[in-house]
Design an enzyme around this catalytic site. Structure first.
Site, PDB file in Angstrom:
ATOM      1  N   GLU A  91       9.579   6.907  -4.748  1.00  0.00           N
ATOM      2  CA  GLU A  91      10.734   7.275  -5.607  1.00  0.00           C
ATOM      3  C   GLU A  91      10.275   7.650  -6.678  1.00  0.00           C
ATOM      4  OE1 GLU A  91      12.333   2.641  -3.796  1.00  0.00           O
ATOM      5  OE2 GLU A  91      10.380   2.294  -4.753  1.00  0.00           O
ATOM      6  N   CYS A 104       9.572   8.621 -14.167  1.00  0.00           N
ATOM      7  CA  CYS A 104       8.311   8.071 -13.529  1.00  0.00           C
ATOM      8  C   CYS A 104       7.371   8.867 -11.771  1.00  0.00           C
ATOM      9  CB  CYS A 104       8.169   7.003 -13.021  1.00  0.00           C
ATOM     10  SG  CYS A 104       6.617   5.855 -12.752  1.00  0.00           S
ATOM     11  N   CYS A 111      -0.798   3.913  -1.655  1.00  0.00           N
ATOM     12  CA  CYS A 111      -1.310   3.820  -1.532  1.00  0.00           C
ATOM     13  C   CYS A 111      -2.734   2.992  -0.916  1.00  0.00           C
ATOM     14  CB  CYS A 111      -1.233   3.278  -3.027  1.00  0.00           C
ATOM     15  SG  CYS A 111      -3.175   3.076  -4.199  1.00  0.00           S
ATOM     16  N   CYS A 115      -4.233  -3.353  -4.660  1.00  0.00           N
ATOM     17  CA  CYS A 115      -4.622  -3.769  -6.099  1.00  0.00           C
ATOM     18  C   CYS A 115      -3.598  -4.608  -5.575  1.00  0.00           C
ATOM     19  CB  CYS A 115      -3.887  -3.123  -6.616  1.00  0.00           C
ATOM     20  SG  CYS A 115      -4.687  -1.989  -7.875  1.00  0.00           S
ATOM     21  N   CYS A 118      -0.432  -5.348  -6.139  1.00  0.00           N
ATOM     22  CA  CYS A 118       1.025  -4.356  -6.056  1.00  0.00           C
ATOM     23  C   CYS A 118       1.593  -3.997  -4.935  1.00  0.00           C
ATOM     24  CB  CYS A 118       0.540  -3.245  -6.442  1.00  0.00           C
ATOM     25  SG  CYS A 118       0.953  -1.331  -6.611  1.00  0.00           S
ATOM     26  N   CYS A 344       7.553  -1.207 -12.034  1.00  0.00           N
ATOM     27  CA  CYS A 344       6.422  -1.411 -12.287  1.00  0.00           C
ATOM     28  C   CYS A 344       5.781  -1.891 -11.314  1.00  0.00           C
ATOM     29  CB  CYS A 344       5.743  -1.878 -13.200  1.00  0.00           C
ATOM     30  SG  CYS A 344       5.761  -1.260 -14.477  1.00  0.00           S
TER      31      CYS A 344
HETATM   32  N1  SAH Z   1      -2.660   3.812  -9.291  1.00  0.00           N
HETATM   33  C1  SAH Z   1      -2.098   4.000 -10.326  1.00  0.00           C
HETATM   34  C2  SAH Z   1      -0.802   3.782 -11.008  1.00  0.00           C
HETATM   35  C3  SAH Z   1       0.180   3.055 -10.934  1.00  0.00           C
HETATM   36  S1  SAH Z   1       0.610   2.896 -12.838  1.00  0.00           S
HETATM   37  C4  SAH Z   1      -3.281   2.745 -11.633  1.00  0.00           C
HETATM   38  O1  SAH Z   1      -3.421   2.191 -11.352  1.00  0.00           O
HETATM   39  O2  SAH Z   1      -2.580   3.235 -12.842  1.00  0.00           O
HETATM   40  C5  SAH Z   1       1.619   1.673 -11.811  1.00  0.00           C
HETATM   41  C6  SAH Z   1       1.519   0.890 -12.899  1.00  0.00           C
HETATM   42  O3  SAH Z   1       1.906  -0.923 -12.465  1.00  0.00           O
HETATM   43  C7  SAH Z   1      -0.126  -0.155 -13.192  1.00  0.00           C
HETATM   44  O4  SAH Z   1      -0.641  -0.246 -14.034  1.00  0.00           O
HETATM   45  C8  SAH Z   1      -0.298  -0.768 -11.960  1.00  0.00           C
HETATM   46  O5  SAH Z   1      -0.943  -1.866 -12.045  1.00  0.00           O
HETATM   47  C9  SAH Z   1       1.301  -1.332 -12.672  1.00  0.00           C
HETATM   48  N2  SAH Z   1       1.567  -2.549 -11.343  1.00  0.00           N
HETATM   49  C10 SAH Z   1       0.946  -2.725 -10.806  1.00  0.00           C
HETATM   50  N3  SAH Z   1       1.951  -3.973  -9.065  1.00  0.00           N
HETATM   51  C11 SAH Z   1       2.852  -4.794 -10.636  1.00  0.00           C
HETATM   52  C12 SAH Z   1       3.037  -5.663 -10.646  1.00  0.00           C
HETATM   53  N4  SAH Z   1       3.659  -6.132  -9.364  1.00  0.00           N
HETATM   54  N5  SAH Z   1       4.215  -5.611 -11.758  1.00  0.00           N
HETATM   55  C13 SAH Z   1       3.829  -5.312 -12.436  1.00  0.00           C
HETATM   56  N6  SAH Z   1       3.046  -3.718 -12.707  1.00  0.00           N
HETATM   57  C14 SAH Z   1       1.991  -3.979 -11.576  1.00  0.00           C
END
Ligand code: SAH
Length: 370
Positions: A91, A104, A111, A115, A118, A344
């Site tokens: 996406e 974005c 991935c 985390c 996520c 995000c």
């Molecule tokens: N892998 C990279 C790029 C992803 S950026 C990184 O971790 O930075 C996406 C951003 O959204 C990251 O800061 C991630 O931690 C955050 N994110 C992931 N899941 C989320 C969620 N459910 N709600 C809000 N932010 C989230």
């Protein structure tokens, strides 16, 4: 097999053309056609000799991504689901604002970092995107948004896409080489000509790659912090076990020696009852004491099956206040596009091949022991 010209940065394209006896200025011309004007037909490249055009038609192609869907939210956010073959899709999200347009971009199919909060991580990992697939997202969005007539500038005379953030699906620094070539294209005046300050790499904390990026192509850096202590961060961001906070903070300081901006952005997803206490904010202050930084707080965006909750507006405000009172610029990220699951952490795309997803821990393990 034909080569996809979207896979080359300027140096790669020059080398490929040199092997065919062509002069370096041809690479500049081609880059402009490909990226500034978003052309995918060699016939339109009127200032390129017919003989070269014929040869390009024989040996090369310009293959952008194939959109499977195109969804717009009432707030203007727009999301494309792009086919990357084998039943997989990633996406890309366009987020217009009063003063800028941000794209974005995804860097991997799924991935491996897993985390806890996520949605992409829950999909498992399939593969890295190629350079063409990464830059193709910008190429595609520019074409669709009508920004290719004159170098990324739309009818209103403004740059339609002024900022790019590598915050889509995947960990950009785990796909270093392909991301690097894509970044170089974003900055190249013959391609997208974006300022280094307006291109942001977001990482969960791949320390060696942060150091490489500082040397190879310093752009704005965002680090997904999410916890003030190793104990909590180990749980939320498993990569922390490999690169704990002390190591990560040191890498951030080193990065600033070369960075185009004089601060690092820390992203911090706020999870109710997990990392959103005022005490956590105070602990953060101690952690980042000697790093010029800004904070971007991201209220948790829920997705099906997630165990976490978004804190109340009041709790978010209190957390923000602690950081602001210490003179750290702290923004709360506006939730954009959540009506279309484009916020995000909500990007799931379509990640198949559970054969790889099952031993995801192995992928993570190999990443962590690399
Ligand atoms: N892998 C990279 C790029 C992803 S950026 C990184 O971790 O930075 C996406 C951003 O959204 C990251 O800061 C991630 O931690 C955050 N994110 C992931 N899941 C989320 C969620 N459910 N709600 C809000 N932010 C989230």
């Amino acid at each position: 097999m034909k080569v996809n010209l979207l896979d080359f940065d300027a140096a790669g394209l020059s080398a490929w053309l040199a092997e065919r006896g062509e002069k370096p200025f041809r690479a500049r011309q081609l880059l402009r056609w490909l990226h500034r004007f978003g052309v995918n037909d060699f016939g339109q490249m009127t200032d390129i000799a017919k003989t070269l055009r014929a040869r390009l038609t024989d040996e090369a192609e310009i293959r952008g991504p194939l959109p499977l869907s195109d969804t717009s939210a009432p707030d203007g956010t727009r999301k494309w689901l792009l086919d990357v073959g084998g039943g997989n899709a990633v996406e890309t999200v366009f987020i217009p604002d009063e003063t800028r347009g941000t794209l974005c971009v995804s860097t991997q199919v799924g991935c491996a970092l897993d985390c806890a909060f996520c949605s992409t991580g829950k999909q498992g990992f399939n593969r890295n995107l190629t350079t063409a697939e990464i830059i193709g997202q910008l190429w595609h969005a520019n074409r669709v948004l009508g920004a290719v007539k004159q170098a990324g500038v739309g009818d209103s005379g403004e740059r339609v896409i002024s900022n790019v953030v590598l915050m889509g699906m995947g960990e950009p620094l785990a796909n270093y080489e392909n991301v690097l070539a894509a970044l170089r294209l974003m900055l190249d005046d013959n391609a997208y000509g974006l300022s280094r300050r307006r291109v942001t790499v977001s990482t969960a904390g791949m320390v060696p790659a942060i150091d490489r990026l500082r040397e190879d192509c310093p752009v704005a850096l965002a680090v997904s912090l999410h916890a003030p202590t190793d104990a909590l961060r180990d749980e939320l961001v498993p990569l922390n076990k490999k690169y704990p906070l002390k190591t990560l903070m040191a890498a951030c300081r080193r990065y600033l020696d070369n960075a185009p901006r004089d601060f690092v952005t820390f992203e911090y997803v706020l999870l109710s009852g997990v990392n959103d206490r005022e005490a956590d904010a105070h602990a953060l202050l101690a952690l980042v004491r000697d790093i010029p930084c800004k904070f971007n707080l991201i209220p948790f965006n829920p997705f099906p099956g997630s165990p976490y909750r978004r804190p109340s507006a009041e709790r978010i405000r209190r957390f923000q206040e602690v950081l602001m009172n210490a003179d750290i610029v702290t923004t709360v990220r506006k939730t954009r596009g959540d009506q279309i699951d484009a916020a995000c952490g909500q990007l799931a795309g379509r990640v198949l091949n559970r054969r790889l997803a099952a031993p995801r821990n192995q992928v993570l393990h190999s990443l962590m022991t690399a």
